[in-house]
Write an enzyme that holds these catalytic residues in place. Structure first.
Site, short mmCIF file in Angstrom:
data_model
loop_
_atom_site.label_atom_id
_atom_site.label_comp_id
_atom_site.label_asym_id
_atom_site.label_seq_id
_atom_site.Cartn_x
_atom_site.Cartn_y
_atom_site.Cartn_z
N ASP A 43 141.63 0.22 11.96
CA ASP A 43 141.82 0.68 10.56
C ASP A 43 140.26 0.90 10.19
O ASP A 43 139.39 -0.19 10.35
CB ASP A 43 142.11 -0.18 9.72
CG ASP A 43 142.14 0.54 8.29
OD1 ASP A 43 143.06 1.20 7.90
OD2 ASP A 43 141.43 0.43 7.55
N TYR A 48 133.15 3.81 5.55
CA TYR A 48 132.83 2.46 6.22
C TYR A 48 131.54 2.81 7.10
O TYR A 48 130.86 1.98 7.37
CB TYR A 48 133.54 2.07 6.99
CG TYR A 48 135.16 1.42 6.33
CD1 TYR A 48 135.06 1.41 5.04
CD2 TYR A 48 136.13 0.92 7.15
CE1 TYR A 48 136.28 0.97 4.40
CE2 TYR A 48 137.24 0.53 6.46
CZ TYR A 48 137.43 0.64 5.16
OH TYR A 48 138.78 0.37 4.49
N LYS A 73 140.21 7.32 6.62
CA LYS A 73 140.63 7.59 5.26
C LYS A 73 139.49 8.84 4.66
O LYS A 73 138.43 8.76 5.13
CB LYS A 73 140.75 6.44 4.48
CG LYS A 73 141.29 5.15 4.83
CD LYS A 73 141.08 4.03 4.33
CE LYS A 73 141.69 2.84 4.72
NZ LYS A 73 140.80 2.37 5.84
N HIS A 106 141.70 7.64 0.48
CA HIS A 106 141.27 6.33 0.43
C HIS A 106 141.47 5.80 -1.08
O HIS A 106 141.59 4.66 -1.41
CB HIS A 106 139.73 6.27 0.82
CG HIS A 106 139.23 5.04 1.10
ND1 HIS A 106 137.91 4.97 1.97
CD2 HIS A 106 139.78 3.91 0.69
CE1 HIS A 106 138.00 3.53 2.34
NE2 HIS A 106 138.67 2.87 1.59
#
Length: 257
Positions: A43, A48, A73, A106
């Site tokens: 994931d 990120y 996301k 997200h």
């Protein structure tokens, strides 16, 4: 490894590897170690800032693309139709992939209608670049709206979920609509590792407090994606499938945490 069947018809391993805050060489190393140990569900997210490292690592491990379940996301600042397509193209480029298995919103937006975002998701799905879609951090009302306006099935709602943040009402609503819950931060960012109640239950099974916390989620059919930055913790998190919490233990964790 147990799999969960999504409303799209695809299956996802119920335990995956969260990668929030994994960066650089550590991220690449952990991805390689995780796959070597048997993780196949990874994931990530545009936010990120580690998709390039994940892509690099997955290209170097001896595993077929079809054996990996990869989630990414779209960040809440890019939920307009054209912005979704632009950010997703960046995601695919960084991941060095032709498709992702699951694409999520997200966070919900207060300014962009969710139907507009899903129209962009539909385009990506039709192009074969996305296999399943879902949402993250959505309330019951927002889940309801998403299910009503999306032409594609909403497969999951990913939220912070652990024994100290029991989201049972949201879970029950989502599961009734065939939207499987996914738990991020299932160990409360490591804060549950020393929990006394979890530890006492763990002693009855020869397991750690962290393993009990993960088992509590998995035993409810909740997809669980703990982040780990070390090989011992990667191994520990995987060791949750050959034992069961009793009904009394589940009840304790439901009501006393």
């Amino acid at each position: 490894m147990k799999n969960v069947k999504l409303a799209s018809g695809h299956e996802v391993p119920i335990l995956g590897l969260g990668t929030w805050q994994l960066r650089g060489r550590q991220c690449e190393r952990i991805i390689k170690e995780a796959v070597d140990l048997g993780y196949t569900h990874i994931d990530t997210a545009w936010m990120y800032q580690n998709q390039r490292e994940i892509g690099n690592a997955l290209r170097e491990v001896p595993i077929d693309r079809e054996a990996i379940f990869l989630t990414t996301k779209i960040w809440h600042t890019h939920l307009k139709h054209a912005e979704v397509l632009f950010q997703f193209e960046e995601c695919l480029s960084d991941l060095q992939m032709d498709y992702v298995d699951l694409l999520l919103i997200h966070h919900p937006s207060n300014s962009v209608p969710v139907v507009e975002t899903f129209e962009a998701f539909q385009k990506l799905y039709d192009a074969g670049q996305v296999k399943s879609i879902g949402i993250s951090n959505f309330s019951i009302a927002q889940v309801e709206e998403a299910c009503e306006v999306s032409e594609l099935p909403i497969c999951t709602n990913q939220v912070e979920y652990h024994v100290r943040r029991n989201r049972s009402e949201l879970k029950d609503y989502c599961h009734a609509r065939d939207v499987i819950m996914t738990a991020h931060r299932p160990l409360a960012v490591g804060n549950l590792a020393g929990d006394v109640v979890l530890g006492e239950i763990g002693k009855q099974h020869g397991k750690t407090a962290a393993q009990v916390a993960l088992k509590w989620l998995i035993q409810q059919g909740i997809i669980t994606i703990p982040k780990s930055g070390s090989v011992p913790h990667l191994r520990e998190n995987l060791d949750v499938f050959d034992w069961e919490l009793t009904d009394a233990e589940m009840q304790t964790l439901d009501t006393e945490m």
